[in-house]
Design a protein around this motif. Structure first.
Motif, short mmCIF file in Angstrom:
data_model
loop_
_atom_site.label_atom_id
_atom_site.label_comp_id
_atom_site.label_asym_id
_atom_site.label_seq_id
_atom_site.Cartn_x
_atom_site.Cartn_y
_atom_site.Cartn_z
N GLY A 133 0.81 -1.22 0.00
CA GLY A 133 0.00 0.00 0.00
C GLY A 133 0.83 1.25 0.00
O GLY A 133 0.45 2.27 -0.59
N VAL A 134 2.00 1.20 0.66
CA VAL A 134 2.88 2.37 0.73
C VAL A 134 4.28 1.91 1.10
O VAL A 134 4.45 0.95 1.85
N ILE A 135 5.31 2.58 0.57
CA ILE A 135 6.67 2.41 1.06
C ILE A 135 7.25 3.82 1.24
O ILE A 135 6.96 4.73 0.47
N ARG A 136 8.05 3.97 2.28
CA ARG A 136 8.63 5.26 2.62
C ARG A 136 10.15 5.21 2.46
O ARG A 136 10.75 4.14 2.44
N ASN A 137 10.74 6.37 2.38
CA ASN A 137 12.19 6.53 2.40
C ASN A 137 12.88 5.81 1.24
O ASN A 137 14.01 5.32 1.38
N TYR A 138 12.22 5.75 0.10
CA TYR A 138 12.83 5.13 -1.08
C TYR A 138 13.85 6.08 -1.71
O TYR A 138 13.61 7.29 -1.83
N THR A 139 14.98 5.54 -2.09
CA THR A 139 16.01 6.29 -2.79
C THR A 139 16.41 5.52 -4.04
O THR A 139 16.62 4.30 -3.98
N GLY A 140 16.48 6.19 -5.18
CA GLY A 140 16.84 5.52 -6.42
C GLY A 140 17.26 6.50 -7.49
O GLY A 140 17.05 7.71 -7.36
N GLN A 143 16.26 9.60 -14.44
CA GLN A 143 16.84 10.52 -15.42
C GLN A 143 15.73 11.31 -16.09
O GLN A 143 14.60 10.85 -16.24
N SER A 144 16.07 12.54 -16.47
CA SER A 144 15.10 13.39 -17.15
C SER A 144 14.91 12.89 -18.57
O SER A 144 15.66 12.04 -19.06
N LEU A 145 13.90 13.43 -19.23
CA LEU A 145 13.66 13.02 -20.62
C LEU A 145 14.75 13.52 -21.57
O LEU A 145 14.82 13.09 -22.71
N LYS A 146 15.61 14.41 -21.04
CA LYS A 146 16.76 14.87 -21.84
C LYS A 146 18.03 14.12 -21.48
O LYS A 146 19.11 14.44 -21.97
N GLY A 147 17.88 13.11 -20.58
CA GLY A 147 19.02 12.26 -20.26
C GLY A 147 19.83 12.65 -19.05
O GLY A 147 20.85 12.01 -18.75
N LYS A 148 19.42 13.67 -18.29
CA LYS A 148 20.18 14.10 -17.10
C LYS A 148 19.85 13.16 -15.94
O LYS A 148 18.70 13.02 -15.55
N ARG A 149 20.89 12.53 -15.37
CA ARG A 149 20.70 11.60 -14.26
C ARG A 149 20.65 12.34 -12.93
O ARG A 149 21.37 13.31 -12.72
N PHE A 150 19.81 11.84 -12.02
CA PHE A 150 19.73 12.38 -10.68
C PHE A 150 19.20 11.32 -9.74
O PHE A 150 18.59 10.33 -10.17
N GLN A 151 19.45 11.51 -8.46
CA GLN A 151 18.98 10.57 -7.45
C GLN A 151 17.83 11.19 -6.68
O GLN A 151 17.93 12.31 -6.19
N ILE A 152 16.73 10.46 -6.59
CA ILE A 152 15.61 10.91 -5.77
C ILE A 152 15.78 10.28 -4.40
O ILE A 152 16.12 9.10 -4.28
N LYS A 153 15.54 11.08 -3.34
CA LYS A 153 15.84 10.62 -1.99
C LYS A 153 14.60 10.71 -1.10
O LYS A 153 13.80 11.63 -1.23
N ASP A 154 14.52 9.74 -0.19
CA ASP A 154 13.45 9.75 0.83
C ASP A 154 12.07 9.93 0.21
O ASP A 154 11.25 10.71 0.69
N CYS A 155 11.83 9.22 -0.88
CA CYS A 155 10.52 9.32 -1.56
C CYS A 155 9.48 8.44 -0.87
O CYS A 155 9.82 7.47 -0.21
N THR A 156 8.24 8.80 -1.08
CA THR A 156 7.13 7.98 -0.62
C THR A 156 6.34 7.51 -1.84
O THR A 156 5.95 8.32 -2.67
#
Length: 279
Positions: A133-140, A143-156
């Motif tokens: 139903g829910v997960i917290r604190n996901y990090t992964g 990349q943007s649609l232009k190819g720029k990579r980034f890390q998303i942190k503490d997502c729900t």
């Protein structure tokens, strides 16, 4: 002559009204988006256990979500063959370097690099959310649609369900992101707590008081001073409230991690020699 002029004026006014009706609406003004937003907001409160925005006026919910300082995205049912994006607010569109027209309907897997490891990590997170139903604190990594990579942190990540319990999709809120060049963004970017030590009760209490104080200030700006979510002062103070809440959440995570580590240490069985020595 005067009658003819008057009639022409009416015709112009009518034409303008029709033109206004045909004018493309902002995404948050579209009926299907408003309904989807209300479902998203209700599921966040029920699944995550907290409101997605403080003091949310239901009449302005879609606009408030659209203008929120954190990123919000959703896609349709995860169990479908290839889930498609169904919503992204302005912060999410900026983060993924795209537009509403380009993103909506696009397979959500395209928000991450195509390499098997990244896609597998993403799928595991979505599967876990679908099951629990829910997960917290996901990090992964994304990349943007232009190819720029980034890390998303503490997502729900949380499921979207109808009032009857039917799963219709999943959504995510992202408060913190970091690019490969070291730059960071999001309302929680500068409240990241690196320490792994258990915070003191006084530290947690001060953080709770800071959240309560800032929440009261936001309410006062709206209720006593008549400001709305469109006012810059409200937006700035809401952003500060989100940062303070992120810091409090980080402290709670440190507390939970320290308690779990202590419990695990107590559960380790003593060796036979230690048992004999103790006797």
């Amino acid at each position: 002559m005067q009658g003819g002029k008057k009639g022409g004026g009416n015709q112009k006014k009518g034409g303008s009204a029709i033109s206004d009706l045909l004018k493309p609406k902002q995404p948050f003004e579209q009926t299907e988006v408003v309904l989807q937003n209300l479902l998203l907001i209700e599921n966040h409160r029920r699944k995550v256990g907290s409101p997605i925005l403080e003091d949310l006026d239901i009449a302005e919910a879609a606009k408030a979500l659209w203008e929120a300082p954190f990123a919000v995205l959703s896609h349709d049912k995860f169990e479908s063959e290839d889930p498609k994006f169904t919503y992204a607010n302005k912060a999410a569109l900026d983060l993924f370097e795209t537009s509403w027209e380009e993103l909506i309907g696009l397979p959500s897997r395209q928000s991450a690099a195509e390499d098997p490891e990244t896609q597998e990590d993403r799928n595991k997170a979505l599967e876990s959310a679908a099951e629990d139903g829910v997960i917290r604190n996901y990090t992964g990594w994304r990349q943007s649609l232009k190819g720029k990579r980034f890390q998303i942190k503490d997502c729900t990540l949380f499921n979207l369900e109808t009032p009857t319990g039917k799963k219709v999709g999943q959504a995510t809120t992202i408060y913190h992101w970091a690019f490969e060049d070291g730059t960071e963004g999001g309302p929680a970017a500068f409240e990241h707590v690196e320490s792994s030590e258990r915070p003191s009760e006084e530290e947690v209490q001060k953080a709770e008081e800071a959240v309560a104080e800032q929440g009261a200030l936001v309410r006062a700006l709206k209720e006593e001073h008549g400001l709305s979510n469109d006012d810059e002062e409200v937006q700035e103070n809401v952003a500060l409230l989100l940062r303070r809440k992120a810091k409090l959440e980080a402290l709670h995570k440190r507390t939970a991690a320290a308690d779990a580590a202590a419990a695990a240490a107590e559960a380790v069985p003593v060796s036979e020699a230690e048992a004999v020595s103790a006797s």
